[in-house]
Design a protein around this motif. Structure first.
Motif, PDB file in Angstrom:
ATOM      1  N   CYS A  23      -2.944 -54.118 -51.358  1.00  0.00           N
ATOM      2  CA  CYS A  23      -1.716 -54.209 -50.599  1.00  0.00           C
ATOM      3  C   CYS A  23      -1.539 -52.948 -49.816  1.00  0.00           C
ATOM      4  O   CYS A  23      -1.761 -51.874 -50.318  1.00  0.00           O
ATOM      5  CB  CYS A  23      -0.543 -54.406 -51.533  1.00  0.00           C
ATOM      6  SG  CYS A  23       0.993 -54.499 -50.664  1.00  0.00           S
ATOM      7  N   SER A  24      -1.110 -53.096 -48.577  1.00  0.00           N
ATOM      8  CA  SER A  24      -0.886 -51.914 -47.778  1.00  0.00           C
ATOM      9  C   SER A  24       0.580 -51.601 -47.849  1.00  0.00           C
ATOM     10  O   SER A  24       1.344 -52.307 -48.453  1.00  0.00           O
ATOM     11  CB  SER A  24      -1.313 -52.200 -46.330  1.00  0.00           C
ATOM     12  OG  SER A  24      -0.608 -53.312 -45.850  1.00  0.00           O
ATOM     13  N   ALA A  58      -6.279 -56.128 -46.591  1.00  0.00           N
ATOM     14  CA  ALA A  58      -5.732 -55.287 -47.657  1.00  0.00           C
ATOM     15  C   ALA A  58      -6.746 -54.980 -48.755  1.00  0.00           C
ATOM     16  O   ALA A  58      -6.514 -54.120 -49.598  1.00  0.00           O
ATOM     17  CB  ALA A  58      -4.497 -55.954 -48.267  1.00  0.00           C
TER      18      ALA A  58
END
Length: 209
Positions: A23-24, A58
């Motif tokens: 996840c960014s 991601a």
């Protein structure tokens, strides 16, 4: 008011999200991006490499080694794998509140669509808190993010799955670009845990009324 409650609940469903570490965002717990090709290929529950491996923008944020790496997550059941990634902390917290940790960890060959912490951030805190405090509603939402069989990436092209919630969930797309529900995009897909295939998504799914 009811709709807001459902929306928040949907976010909670992301708690299902399981071990995806991808996840960014600005979360301080995000792992540093690993050099291209440095992450170990995801493994299937049988221990064999998953066809094609993880994909999506991601996925580069997943560490190359340790509990939160693809290899590390493949060794743990889904809820445990998710707990090793701070980016999924909201999801994990929701799963615990709903009392679904053991259920998810003991299920065999499931698929989990897991919203990131950023997805939860789209819902007003007050609304989300209400859903998290309502176990029945929370459980219904979380189980909408779980399919009772493993789904390979090519199965998302024109998917129509029955979730553990009992409601149907559609998906569409091709290559490395897939949409789940109305507009949730897969940002890191085909991540394997010991008992599940996980697709990290950028939005919380809305269960049908």
């Amino acid at each position: 008011m009811y709709r807001n409650r459902i929306v928040a609940g949907v976010l909670a469903a992301t708690a299902l999200a399981t071990g995806a570490a991808a996840c960014s965002g600005d979360d301080k717990g995000d792992a540093a991006a690993a050099p291209a090709g440095s992450s170990a290929p995801a493994a299937s529950p049988s221990g064999a490499p998953s066809a094609g491996g993880p994909f999506g923008p991601a996925c580069s944020a997943v560490p190359a080694s340790g509990k939160g790496s693809f290899q590390g997550m493949a060794a743990d059941p889904v809820a445990t794998a998710a707990s090793n990634n701070p980016v999924l902390s909201t999801l994990v917290g929701a799963v615990k509140k709903a009392g679904l940790v053991d259920t998810l960890n003991s299920s065999k060959n499931i698929t989990v669509f897991a919203p990131t912490n950023d997805a939860f951030a789209k819902i007003p805190k007050e609304t989300l808190d209400k859903v998290l405090s309502d176990k029945k509603t929370l459980t219904g939402i979380l189980t909408y993010h779980v399919v009772g069989r493993q789904v390979a990436p090519d199965g998302l092209g024109a998917g129509d799955f029955k979730t553990l919630n009992g409601a149907m969930l559609k998906s569409s797309g091709s290559g490395d670009s897939y949409t789940v529900g109305d507009d949730a995009k897969v940002v890191c897909g085909n991540v394997q845990t010991a008992n599940a295939t996980v697709y990290i998504i950028d939005s919380v799914l809305m269960p049908p009324k």
